[in-house]
Design a protein around this motif. Structure first.
Motif, PDB file in Angstrom:
ATOM      1  N   ASP A   1      -4.490  10.316   3.838  1.00 39.18           N
ATOM      2  CA  ASP A   1      -5.341  10.083   2.670  1.00 39.18           C
ATOM      3  C   ASP A   1      -6.796  10.009   3.130  1.00 39.18           C
ATOM      4  O   ASP A   1      -7.183   9.076   3.833  1.00 39.18           O
ATOM      5  CB  ASP A   1      -4.939   8.764   1.997  1.00 39.18           C
ATOM      6  CG  ASP A   1      -5.660   8.558   0.686  1.00 39.18           C
ATOM      7  OD1 ASP A   1      -6.711   9.201   0.477  1.00 39.18           O
ATOM      8  OD2 ASP A   1      -5.181   7.753  -0.126  1.00 39.18           O
TER       9      ASP A   1
ATOM     10  N   LEU B   1      -8.746   6.707   2.555  1.00 42.23           N
ATOM     11  CA  LEU B   1      -8.231   5.431   3.048  1.00 42.23           C
ATOM     12  C   LEU B   1      -9.275   4.654   3.830  1.00 42.23           C
ATOM     13  O   LEU B   1      -9.524   3.471   3.549  1.00 42.23           O
ATOM     14  CB  LEU B   1      -6.990   5.679   3.912  1.00 42.23           C
ATOM     15  CG  LEU B   1      -6.401   4.439   4.604  1.00 42.23           C
ATOM     16  CD1 LEU B   1      -6.044   3.380   3.576  1.00 42.23           C
ATOM     17  CD2 LEU B   1      -5.188   4.818   5.432  1.00 42.23           C
TER      18      LEU B   1
ATOM     19  N   LEU C   1      -0.726   4.823  -0.109  1.00 41.83           N
ATOM     20  CA  LEU C   1      -1.676   5.257   0.895  1.00 41.83           C
ATOM     21  C   LEU C   1      -0.944   5.779   2.117  1.00 41.83           C
ATOM     22  O   LEU C   1       0.150   5.355   2.440  1.00 41.83           O
ATOM     23  CB  LEU C   1      -2.578   4.085   1.302  1.00 41.83           C
ATOM     24  CG  LEU C   1      -3.406   3.454   0.189  1.00 41.83           C
ATOM     25  CD1 LEU C   1      -4.164   2.259   0.741  1.00 41.83           C
ATOM     26  CD2 LEU C   1      -4.355   4.453  -0.421  1.00 41.83           C
TER      27      LEU C   1
ATOM     28  N   MET D   1       0.829  -1.197   0.000  1.00 45.16           N
ATOM     29  CA  MET D   1       0.000   0.000   0.000  1.00 45.16           C
ATOM     30  C   MET D   1       0.862   1.243   0.000  1.00 45.16           C
ATOM     31  O   MET D   1       0.666   2.174   0.771  1.00 45.16           O
ATOM     32  CB  MET D   1      -0.938   0.012   1.212  1.00 45.16           C
ATOM     33  CG  MET D   1      -1.962  -1.121   1.211  1.00 45.16           C
ATOM     34  SD  MET D   1      -3.172  -0.972   2.528  1.00 45.16           S
ATOM     35  CE  MET D   1      -2.150  -1.203   3.958  1.00 45.16           C
TER      36      MET D   1
ATOM     37  N   LEU E   1      -6.298  -3.749  -0.854  1.00 47.62           N
ATOM     38  CA  LEU E   1      -5.875  -2.358  -0.755  1.00 47.62           C
ATOM     39  C   LEU E   1      -4.489  -2.151  -1.334  1.00 47.62           C
ATOM     40  O   LEU E   1      -3.915  -1.072  -1.220  1.00 47.62           O
ATOM     41  CB  LEU E   1      -5.892  -1.888   0.712  1.00 47.62           C
ATOM     42  CG  LEU E   1      -7.297  -1.643   1.279  1.00 47.62           C
ATOM     43  CD1 LEU E   1      -7.210  -1.436   2.764  1.00 47.62           C
ATOM     44  CD2 LEU E   1      -7.945  -0.459   0.600  1.00 47.62           C
TER      45      LEU E   1
ATOM     46  N   ARG F   1     -12.019   3.329   1.622  1.00 50.21           N
ATOM     47  CA  ARG F   1     -11.582   2.191   0.808  1.00 50.21           C
ATOM     48  C   ARG F   1     -11.482   0.929   1.643  1.00 50.21           C
ATOM     49  O   ARG F   1     -11.856  -0.161   1.192  1.00 50.21           O
ATOM     50  CB  ARG F   1     -10.222   2.506   0.172  1.00 50.21           C
ATOM     51  CG  ARG F   1     -10.292   3.507  -0.974  1.00 50.21           C
ATOM     52  CD  ARG F   1      -8.918   3.753  -1.558  1.00 50.21           C
ATOM     53  NE  ARG F   1      -8.328   2.535  -2.099  1.00 50.21           N
ATOM     54  CZ  ARG F   1      -7.088   2.449  -2.548  1.00 50.21           C
ATOM     55  NH1 ARG F   1      -6.297   3.514  -2.504  1.00 50.21           N
ATOM     56  NH2 ARG F   1      -6.627   1.309  -3.027  1.00 50.21           N
TER      57      ARG F   1
END
Length: 390
Positions: free
Chosen positions: A8, A11, A4, A1, A383, A14
């Motif tokens: 963010d 985040l 990220l 990731m 992710l 998601r």
């Protein structure tokens, strides 16, 4: 990731969406769940799940299930049944494409990998690259038309082709198809699609297919050989495809260059003239003649199998796979497995199990579809940053 961070703002959204989609997908097949069941499955709060579900419905990835399950036998219905939600496998589509010397083959699926249609078209092995690519485009367009699939619903296209394939989809070296060496195959095909196009070596694609739906299901250390006059191999190590540093892992067809006098097409010849490297029918005739008792053909087949075993043994000794799967034209010929088993037992410290491909001529296209499905699943259910297209 790597892309990220805690700063963010998307985040958390998601993460929550991914958790809910995973729950709806289920361990094997998608299932319909109530909000209460989603709360238990995801570990999220009910208000969070409600918000995520509404967002996913708006995005077209989730829908309310139309039919509620029947109550247990003997139990009476009480009130209105709880709303149930399902993952919309039909929200997108995936394509797998095989580009071979004699044909192109395409297969279409939904977002779970369920096959919706397939189509194969023959092509001359002498066809130049532009003609072959146009045949690919026409085949894909016809498959989409036949299945009533809009092009803009495609989430990814996987492609299996002979040759050493670089990370961007360029064919670094491809001697089986005219004009293939140096061809920016991925770039050329991406012009026809608005989704990612991922190009993979054909033997690698076949290995993925056999692991997914074929002879290697449940086996994570596998060598898959596409046996021909110039054989290639794909390998899975711990369930993951091993491409090598430059995508050239498994190119055992090049071993005859290491100081050997006879090329494979001469080894299998029953005359003074070598076989054509791509003439599968001629190879099949030699095997049939050997099976029928022709001494010259039997000697030719023995020479070829001995060379194939030496080539395969190099991979087996290096990788120690649990299973060796034999595909390509050899998967349709009787009498291949026993000689391979016997010879591998002579040369390998621990000979693997040997099996014929379960998927046969559909292996490469099916593996290309698996490449596309992996890309879609990576985007929807993880992710991690998507891998670079091959």
């Amino acid at each position: 990731m790597s892309g990220l961070s805690g700063r963010d703002p998307s985040l958390l959204r998601r993460i929550n969406s991914t958790v809910v989609l995973r729950a709806l997908r289920g361990p094997a097949t998608p299932t319909a769940l109530t909000l209460t069941e989603l709360v238990h499955a995801s570990g999220l709060s009910r208000p969070t799940v409600e918000g995520v579900v509404e967002d996913l419905i708006e995005a077209g990835l989730v829908a309310e299930a139309e039919d509620a399950p029947d109550p247990p036998r003997g139990a009476a219905r009480r009130g209105r049944p709880a709303r149930r939600f399902r993952f919309r496998a039909e929200a997108g589509h995936l394509l797998g494409l095989e580009i071979g010397p004699h044909r192109v083959a395409a297969v279409l699926s939904d977002l779970t990998g369920r096959i919706l249609g397939s189509l194969t078209r023959e092509i001359a092995e002498t066809a130049p690259a532009d003609v072959r690519l146009e045949k690919c485009r026409a085949t894909l367009a016809e498959l989409l038309r036949r299945t009533g699939t809009a092009r803009d619903t495609l989430r990814a296209v996987g492609v299996g082709t002979p040759g050493i394939v670089e990370a961007d989809g360029t064919v670094h070296l491809g001697t089986a198809l005219p004009g293939w060496t140096g061809l920016p195959l991925g770039e050329r095909l991406r012009r026809s699609f608005s989704c990612p196009v991922l190009v993979e070596n054909d033997a690698n694609a076949a290995a993925l297919a056999e692991h997914w739906k074929g002879a290697a299901r449940g086996v994570d250390d596998v060598v898959m050989v596409l046996a021909g006059l110039s054989p290639g191999a794909g390998s899975l190590i711990g369930g993951r495809l091993h491409r090598g540093f430059g995508g050239a892992a498994g190119e055992i067809g090049a071993l005859h260059l290491l100081g050997r006098e006879a090329t494979p097409e001469r080894l299998l010849s029953t005359t003074d003239e070598p076989l054509h490297p791509l003439d599968e029918a001629a190879v099949a005739r030699v095997f049939a003649q050997a099976k029928g008792g022709d001494d010259q053909a039997r000697r030719a087949m023995d020479r070829f199998l001995a060379r194939l075993v030496h080539d395969v043994a190099a991979l087996v000794l290096a990788l120690d796979p649990e299973l060796l799967v034999v595909g390509g034209w050899a998967s349709g010929l009787d009498g291949v497995l026993d000689p391979l088993r016997a010879e591998l037992a002579r040369y390998c410290l621990r000979p693997p199990r040997v099996a014929l491909s379960h998927l046969g001529e559909t292996a490469v296209a099916t593996g290309a579809l698996r490449v596309a499905l992996d890309r879609a699943e990576n985007e929807l259910f993880t992710l991690d940053e998507p891998e670079a297209a091959h």
